[in-house]
Write an enzyme that holds these catalytic residues in place. Structure first.
Site, PDB file in Angstrom:
ATOM      1  N   GLN A 180      -4.716  -3.759  -4.887  1.00  0.00           N
ATOM      2  CA  GLN A 180      -4.847  -2.595  -5.617  1.00  0.00           C
ATOM      3  C   GLN A 180      -4.443  -2.237  -7.267  1.00  0.00           C
ATOM      4  OE1 GLN A 180      -2.996   1.779  -3.468  1.00  0.00           O
ATOM      5  NE2 GLN A 180      -1.862   0.039  -2.438  1.00  0.00           N
ATOM      6  N   ARG A 206      -6.465   4.657   2.542  1.00  0.00           N
ATOM      7  CA  ARG A 206      -6.392   6.444   1.855  1.00  0.00           C
ATOM      8  C   ARG A 206      -5.901   7.163   3.318  1.00  0.00           C
ATOM      9  NH1 ARG A 206      -2.910   5.696  -1.946  1.00  0.00           N
ATOM     10  NH2 ARG A 206      -3.859   3.043  -1.319  1.00  0.00           N
ATOM     11  N   LYS A 232       6.552   1.380  -0.992  1.00  0.00           N
ATOM     12  CA  LYS A 232       7.556   0.449  -1.867  1.00  0.00           C
ATOM     13  C   LYS A 232       8.068   1.423  -2.724  1.00  0.00           C
ATOM     14  CE  LYS A 232       4.297   1.880  -5.144  1.00  0.00           C
ATOM     15  NZ  LYS A 232       5.244   2.843  -6.113  1.00  0.00           N
ATOM     16  N   THR A 233       7.958   2.324  -2.538  1.00  0.00           N
ATOM     17  CA  THR A 233       9.098   3.541  -3.452  1.00  0.00           C
ATOM     18  C   THR A 233      10.374   3.408  -2.388  1.00  0.00           C
ATOM     19  OG1 THR A 233       7.380   4.927  -3.869  1.00  0.00           O
ATOM     20  CG2 THR A 233       9.713   5.711  -4.139  1.00  0.00           C
ATOM     21  N   ASP A 266       7.787  -1.101 -11.940  1.00  0.00           N
ATOM     22  CA  ASP A 266       7.236  -0.267 -10.400  1.00  0.00           C
ATOM     23  C   ASP A 266       5.336  -0.373 -10.986  1.00  0.00           C
ATOM     24  OD1 ASP A 266       6.105   1.398  -8.332  1.00  0.00           O
ATOM     25  OD2 ASP A 266       6.537   3.101  -9.156  1.00  0.00           O
ATOM     26  N   GLU A 267       4.391  -0.110 -10.352  1.00  0.00           N
ATOM     27  CA  GLU A 267       3.348  -0.452 -10.010  1.00  0.00           C
ATOM     28  C   GLU A 267       2.717  -1.765 -11.056  1.00  0.00           C
ATOM     29  OE1 GLU A 267       1.227   0.999  -7.967  1.00  0.00           O
ATOM     30  OE2 GLU A 267       2.078   3.155  -7.603  1.00  0.00           O
TER      31      GLU A 267
END
Length: 680
Positions: free
Chosen positions: A271, A632, A49-50, A240-241
């Site tokens: 998420q 995770r 994503k980043t 973002d997010e």
């Protein structure tokens, strides 16, 4: 608007010579090189994503968009710093002109330029939590509200109510009805205090953290010239997010994008796990409705986990009705099947984890790459005890350790004082829980209590050996005249509670003592003093369950002391590089990854939590939380549940557990089932 990159005014493009097709996978490339217009990028866990966001910034610069016309919004200072660093690495130099930062930092920057339009001076102060608490306390005094003996919420709780109201665009009445129904009788007074607090902030030229957003929105809504200025300036907005935005943040983004509509939001609806702090899941789910014609890009290639783990993750989230369907696809080679582990009880669960962790270390996995994840802090109580016994180092990423939280220390202070009447720390802690008694007052009463205790002890020494030592409650009662009038009623209740705790049938059981502390008034104290009252009450109930396994109160307190002194994770600690297993709630593990992950206490009522099952939305958020836990893991995943666990009933005892409903949604062939009832 034209689908071409139209500039206001014209600037020449920056030539970065980035081979986007080589640097990005096809899904990332499509999102990075998207034409102008609204875009929703659903970036699955571990999908880069980043990387996608930073390359999008670079691509816009190459298309001739000036850096100062791009707004990049993030949630944390850490995320903002990382994003800006990555952009600088791509460019080969820092890009100071780019507007990048957290929502709150950008809000503060804009308000510094226009505060006078809202009745503030530009040199306004920004209040921290303690400042806000003090100002609310002053408002209570101004309003002449009598809080003594009324269970009126403390300033810290009022601050949380006001904050939630601001961030969700709901009235204080709405917030009380949905989350703080036990304060409903104070609704009119709380609404009045909210208005007083707002006026007081303006009068003192101060803004709190929430004002940086709410006043920013107010500025844009009420001042057309300012709104048009920033709508023209920010030709491209990247968020973002996005799944974590609340109503206030979503409204800000929509308003700023009102002219160009070039807004790219990146996130993962699967998420979205922060509804409890105001995040609005509808923001990401309904983005295409709010922006007709918006392009939706899905980035589904996962670079983190093995194919076997991803199959379980995909199955785990599939039952959610409200979602953008996607299938995480692996970029890695095949590995081990995730394990579904059935244990007899929490003790066996802990023993299994401890043993498997040692085996992983022998197999070459660093303890730093092992995590135990859970729904709530109390799920790991038995595990902490087991790891401590085996000298297996661990750190807790919860910020503050379970046994060091205020409500845990308050409740156990009662037990400590009954066990050891000379425990000065426990005595003073309990005294300061009472109204009108601060540190100096507690010190004064302690000295009087000590003197009376010594007299009682001397008398008992001269009596026959069969004579009982003077009860603690009677010594406390003898101190009543030294207690401030404001605390007289509370002191009487305190004495009565201690008297009940000293009764033989109660004194023999730490669990019974803790239950009595809760029922004897500490429950009301939690309501008044903590915004997350229900979570803290559940912590104490589970602590009582944990206490049933100990033969005596002294044994329980000894183990508590050992657990409390386990070193917590500290970023500044000199030994931070030493190997330690990570124990963490799933909420606090979001964004992290580990070679091996153990998800524990997967029982209905524990995970998903009991309260979440009251609504479909609640259950779906819990399922998303489960999905976050699974994703995770890089190499190994263990899903564990006990078949039996102690219950919080009047007499304690064990209760059969039902495996989490989430486990039944995963096809059996995807898991390697282990039954450990007779092992460990």
């Amino acid at each position: 608007m034209s689908r071409e990159y139209v500039l206001e005014p014209f600037h020449s493009a920056v030539h970065l010579q980035i081979d986007y097709a080589h640097e990005l996978n096809p899904q990332q490339l499509a999102a990075v090189t998207a034409p102008p217009g609204p875009a929703l990028v659903i970036a699955g866990a571990g999908s880069g994503k980043t990387r996608t966001l930073t390359y999008r910034v670079a691509y816009l610069l190459e298309q001739g968009i000036p850096a100062d016309r791009i707004l990049l919004l993030t949630f944390t200072n850490k995320a903002a710093g990382e994003m800006m660093r990555r952009v600088a690495d791509l460019l080969g130099h820092e890009l100071r002109e780019l507007w990048g930062g957290t929502f709150h930092s950008i809000g503060a920057r804009i308000l510094r330029s226009h505060a006078d339009l809202l009745g503030y001076r530009r040199d306004f102060s920004i209040l921290d939590r303690d400042d806000s608490k003090d100002l609310i306390k002053a408002c209570i005094a101004d309003a002449g509200i009598e809080t003594k003996g009324t269970h009126f919420p403390k300033p810290e709780v009022l601050n949380e109510i006001f904050s939630f109201s601001a961030n969700t665009h709901k009235t204080t009445d709405d917030i009380l009805e949905s989350q703080y129904d036990y304060f409903s009788q104070f609704a009119a007074q709380i609404a009045d205090l909210a208005q007083r607090y707002t006026k007081r902030k303006r009068a003192t030229n101060a803004m709190d953290f929430d004002d940086l957003l709410s006043l920013w929105l107010k500025l844009l809504q009420e001042h057309a010239d300012v709104r048009e200025h920033y709508q023209r300036r920010f030709q491209f907005i990247l968020v973002d997010e996005y799944q974590d935005t609340n109503k206030l943040q979503s409204d800000l983004v929509d308003l700023l994008a009102g002219r160009h509509h070039n807004v790219t939001v990146v996130g993962d609806d699967a998420q979205s796990i922060y509804a409890w702090r105001g995040a609005n899941f509808a923001n990401i789910l309904e983005f295409p409705k709010r922006y007709p014609g918006a392009k939706v890009f899905k980035i589904e290639t996962n670079y983190r986990s093995t194919p076997e783990i991803l199959k379980v993750a995909n199955a785990a989230i599939a039952a959610n009705r409200n979602q953008f369907t996607k299938q995480l696809a692996p970029a890695r080679k095949s590995g081990l099947k995730p394990a579904l582990v059935a244990c007899m009880d929490a003790a066996q669960q802990s023993a299994f984890i401890a043993q498997r962790v040692l085996e992983l270390r022998d197999e070459g996995t660093s303890l730093n790459q092992v995590a135990v994840l859970y729904r709530s802090h109390f799920h790991a109580l038995e595990l902490q005890l087991e790891l401590t016994k085996r000298n297996i180092p661990f750190s807790i990423t919860s910020g503050i350790r379970f046994f060091e939280q205020a409500h845990i220390k308050d409740a156990t202070a009662y037990l400590k004082l009954v066990v050891n009447a000379q425990d000065e720390i426990a005595f003073k802690r309990l005294a300061q829980l009472l109204p009108g008694i601060a540190a100096k007052g507690a010190e004064k009463i302690w000295k009087i209590f000590s003197q009376k205790s010594e007299v009682g002890s001397q008398k008992s020494e001269n009596n026959p050996p069969t004579s009982a030592v003077r009860p603690l409650a009677s010594v406390l009662q003898a101190c009543a005249k030294s207690v401030p009038a404001k605390a007289a009623i509370a002191w009487a209740q305190f004495v009565a509670t201690i008297s009940q705790l000293e009764e033989k049938t109660v004194r023999q059981s730490a669990a019974k003592m803790l239950r009595l502390v809760i029922d004897a008034g500490y429950d009301d104290y939690l309501k008044e003093n903590f915004a997350n009252y229900r979570n803290r009450l559940e912590d104490l109930e589970q602590l009582a369950i944990f206490a049933y396994q100990f033969n005596s109160v002294e044994d329980f307190l000894t183990q508590l002391a050992l657990l409390t002194n386990v070193e917590a994770e500290d970023d500044q600690a000199a030994n931070r590089d030493s190997e330690q297993i990570k124990l963490s709630t799933i909420h606090q593990a979001k964004g992290l990854e580990f070679d091996a992950v153990f998800v524990i206490m997967l029982c209905d009522g524990l995970f998903p939590s009991e309260r979440s099952l009251n609504s479909e939305d609640g259950e779906e958020e819990e399922r998303r939380l489960f999905y976050v836990a699974i994703t995770r893991a890089r190499n190994e995943l263990y899903l564990i549940y006990p078949l039996v666990r102690a219950s919080f009933g009047s007499s304690g005892g064990d209760a059969m557990q039902h495996p989490s409903r989430f486990l039944s949604e995963i096809p059996g062939e995807l898991l390697n089932e282990w039954n450990l009832r007779s092992r460990y």
